[in-house]
Design a protein around this motif. Structure first.
Motif, mmCIF file in Angstrom:
data_model
loop_
_atom_site.group_PDB
_atom_site.id
_atom_site.type_symbol
_atom_site.label_atom_id
_atom_site.label_comp_id
_atom_site.label_asym_id
_atom_site.label_seq_id
_atom_site.Cartn_x
_atom_site.Cartn_y
_atom_site.Cartn_z
ATOM 1 N N VAL A 245 13.045 -83.375 -87.990
ATOM 2 C CA VAL A 245 13.569 -84.449 -88.829
ATOM 3 C C VAL A 245 13.399 -84.026 -90.281
ATOM 4 N N LEU A 247 12.932 -84.388 -94.186
ATOM 5 C CA LEU A 247 12.330 -85.336 -95.123
ATOM 6 C C LEU A 247 12.530 -84.814 -96.543
ATOM 7 N N PRO A 275 5.685 -84.004 -97.325
ATOM 8 C CA PRO A 275 6.222 -83.059 -96.331
ATOM 9 C C PRO A 275 7.748 -82.929 -96.450
ATOM 10 N N PHE A 278 9.616 -82.979 -90.365
ATOM 11 C CA PHE A 278 8.850 -83.062 -89.120
ATOM 12 C C PHE A 278 9.411 -81.945 -88.255
#
Lengths: 377, 290
Positions: A245, A247, A275, A278
């Motif tokens: 994912v 970010l 971050p 993911f």
């Protein structure tokens, strides 16, 4: 996986739900022709994989074919929540007297399929749940027996006192259950389900999310996948068998296990940075997966350092180390790499990485702080 | 003391001739688990390199070896069937490691298990370990230490991380249960808490939760209503964006529900300390057991 309304309507139709006839078109002229063929009035609806299309102006009524063409022209140029509208659905309009809500989900608490209905249809159901929860009836169902007649009566009598209407809605709910179970959906929703002026019931919207784990049984649905709402990295990751994912931060993360990956992101934030992603490389990971993961992270120009956090169990640290060495060789890494490998075959991994310029760390805390320092240069 | 698995456990490994099943059967034997049988349809009569007899069906394995617990390493599309087969053969505890089982298959299997009185751990679980006694799953055995802290987790490697900290600081574990990362699991957080509640060998319970669903909120309610053990918690996913599935099929914030903030607030409201980092769990366990 999300699918478009037009595809969800086709599934509903296949399972016998009353869905007004429609055509999917990509230009105003075709919209005009579709309206001519279907008969006006029609409704022109943007086909994008996000909610709130109506509020964004992506759903418009047209009383003539010419108007349908014009409305389609406006909607086709739009962007809704960052997504360009490339297709519109032209559907025969229904003269609405009353709007209901009906949906199927899996309930985590009772661990059963659950039907939800509300007489407050046509609005955001989460809003109804917040402001008037008594207007939603939720009924957990038996996954073997399905929707039983007494349950259908309870659901329909919650929606209407009119027996003729209740009978039609009962048939709709049964078909909705069949569709939900039949295509391995995680959500099947009709909002709104409407009663028309002439006393007939129609599903004038259709939303279906498919359980990713059930997709292998439905290749025809997998073929409908639209990646427009995904980050290109997410598409590449799915094809490589990784969970990713995107970010907004600057620390790229490669972690094994979803929980540890989330905890790693949280710790980056805890120590004052953000971050960039993911990423879970999964269980029995090969060097190839690590290489694919590095390639995906390096697509993002805002990444200033990469943190590798592996707690080996089923995953072998030496596999990960080999993947990192390969990535270093092939991808011309110019961002610092902070590596924490512990658990299965950690010693072998350490020997493999001994001669490299990767920054080693013993603990997760140390690795996260190291990556943040490296990103700040 | 421990729960679910121990010295007396007689384990059958479903999918023992597969790559993962074979590897982990050996690891479990090395740990001291009594692996009495393996099952792979069509390979009955064979023996594994470690001398474990292989049967065509779980029923055959149970009849020949008295197996009472099963662990499943078969591909997702066959896993729900494997779970039901074990239950039908009279297995009391089934631990399902397989990941990627369709939710529809799981909700259909659960009533079948209930009818037969079988408990399921998982799917998508790292397994169950009672340190020093038996390991049924894929977790690295050597990071565990025998002791009096119970661990319940929705995750695999994050559990290893936290267990590692606990063991290094002298807090051994009675049993660690990985309940699995799927939205629908056989034994949920509350079920696992109830098991520890009745265990005299457990002083404190560490709950490792994550975003998605409302199990942690319900756990907080259970604690408020009087839970007999001290509790420490960690919640993963504070930085997870809404609407995105974070690896685990069950880890998603939907419609504003299932957020880490909501879960942390629910725990704090009932006086349960929530660690900011995995390492901090140790300090909380020290405080609540001290």
């Amino acid at each position: 996986m999300k699918i478009h309304e037009s595809d969800a309507r086709a599934i509903f139709t296949r399972f016998g739900l009353p869905v007004p006839p429609s055509r999917l078109v990509a230009d105003p002229r075709a919209a005009e022709a579709a309206a001519e063929e279907l008969g006006c009035p029609v409704v022109v609806k943007a086909q994008v994989l996000v909610g709130g299309r109506g509020k964004a102006g992506g759903v418009k009524l047209a009383s003539s074919p010419r108007e349908a063409g014009e409305k389609a022209g406006t909607i086709l140029g739009m962007e809704i929540k960052g997504l360009a509208v490339e297709k519109v659905l032209v559907a025969r309009a229904v003269d609405i007297v009353k709007e209901f809500y009906a949906a199927m989900v899996f309930d985590r608490v009772t661990r059963r399929p659950m039907m939800m209905v509300s007489p407050s249809g046509g609005v955001d159901i989460e809003e109804v749940a917040r402001t008037a929860p008594e207007r939603i009836l939720k009924l957990p169902l038996n996954p073997e027996g399905g929707l039983m007649p007494f349950q259908t009566r309870r659901l329909t009598s919650f929606l209407t006192g009119d027996r003729a209407v209740a009978k039609q809605i009962g048939a709709v709910l049964q078909a909705l259950y069949d569709a939900f179970m039949g295509v391995d959906a995680s959500l099947a929703e009709i909002n709104p389900l409407v009663l028309s002026q002439d006393g007939t019931v129609w599903a004038i919207d259709a939303k279906i999310n498919i359980d990713d784990n059930g997709l292998f049984r439905h290749p025809e649905i997998e073929a409908l996948r639209d990646t427009a709402d995904e980050d290109p990295g997410e598409t590449a990751a799915r094809e490589a068998g990784l969970s990713f994912v995107k970010l907004d931060g600057s620390i790229g993360c490669v972690v094994n296990g979803a929980g540890l990956a989330m905890a790693t992101m949280d710790m980056i934030k805890h120590y004052g940075a953000e971050p960039a992603n993911f990423l879970d490389i999964g269980g029995s990971s090969s060097p190839d997966k690590v290489l694919a993961a590095m390639r995906i992270i390096l697509r993002d120009p805002s990444v200033k350092a990469i943190l590798i956090n592996i707690f080996g169990g089923i995953t072998r640290c030496d596999d990960v180390a080999m993947g990192l060495i390969e990535a270093k060789k092939r991808l011309g890494l110019d961002v610092p790499l902070v590596v924490r490998l512990t658990g299965t075959n950690a010693r072998e991994a350490g020997e493999l990485l001994a001669g490299t310029d990767l920054i080693g760390a013993e603990t997760m805390d140390e690795a996260v702080k190291g990556a943040i320092a490296a990103a700040r240069g | 003391m421990s729960i679910l698995v121990g010295k007396e456990t007689r384990l059958v490994v479903q999918g023992i001739t597969g790559r993962d099943g074979g590897f982990h059967a050996r690891q479990m034997i090395a740990y001291g688990t009594k692996v009495v049988a393996g099952v792979t349809p069509g390979k009955g009569g064979a023996k594994t390199e470690d001398g474990v007899p292989v049967f065509d069906s779980v029923a055959d394995a149970v009849a020949a070896t008295g197996a009472d617990t099963s662990v499943i390493y078969v591909p997702a599309s066959f896993a729900a069937d494997a779970v039901c087969e074990a239950a039908d053969a009279g297995i009391g505890l089934v631990v399902c490691i397989s990941e990627g089982i369709p939710v529809r298959d799981m909700v259909r299997a659960l009533p079948f298990l209930r009818e037969r009185g079988t408990r399921l751990i998982g799917p998508n679980s790292p397994g169950v370990i009672s340190p020093g006694l038996a390991k049924v799953g894929i977790m690295p055995g050597e990071i565990h230490r025998q002791g009096r802290v119970g661990v319940i987790s929705r995750s695999g490697t994050l559990t290893y991380e936290i267990v590692h900290h606990l063991s290094q600081s002298g807090f051994g574990q009675s049993t660690c249960i990985g309940i699995g990362g799927d939205p629908i699991v056989g034994t949920n957080l509350l079920d696992a808490m109830s098991l520890f509640a009745a265990d005299e060998g457990t002083d404190a319970v560490v709950l490792i939760g994550e975003i998605g669903g409302n199990d942690e909120e319900l756990a907080a309610r259970m604690i408020r209503d009087g839970y007999p053990k001290r509790v420490a918690a960690f919640i993963a996913g504070r930085t997870a964006p809404p609407g995105k599935r974070m690896g685990h099929a069950g880890a998603i914030i939907a419609g504003g529900a299932g957020t880490a903030e909501g879960k942390i607030a629910a725990f704090k409201e009932v006086g349960v300390e929530v660690a900011d980092t995995p390492a901090q769990i140790v300090d909380i366990v020290r405080r609540v057991t001290g």
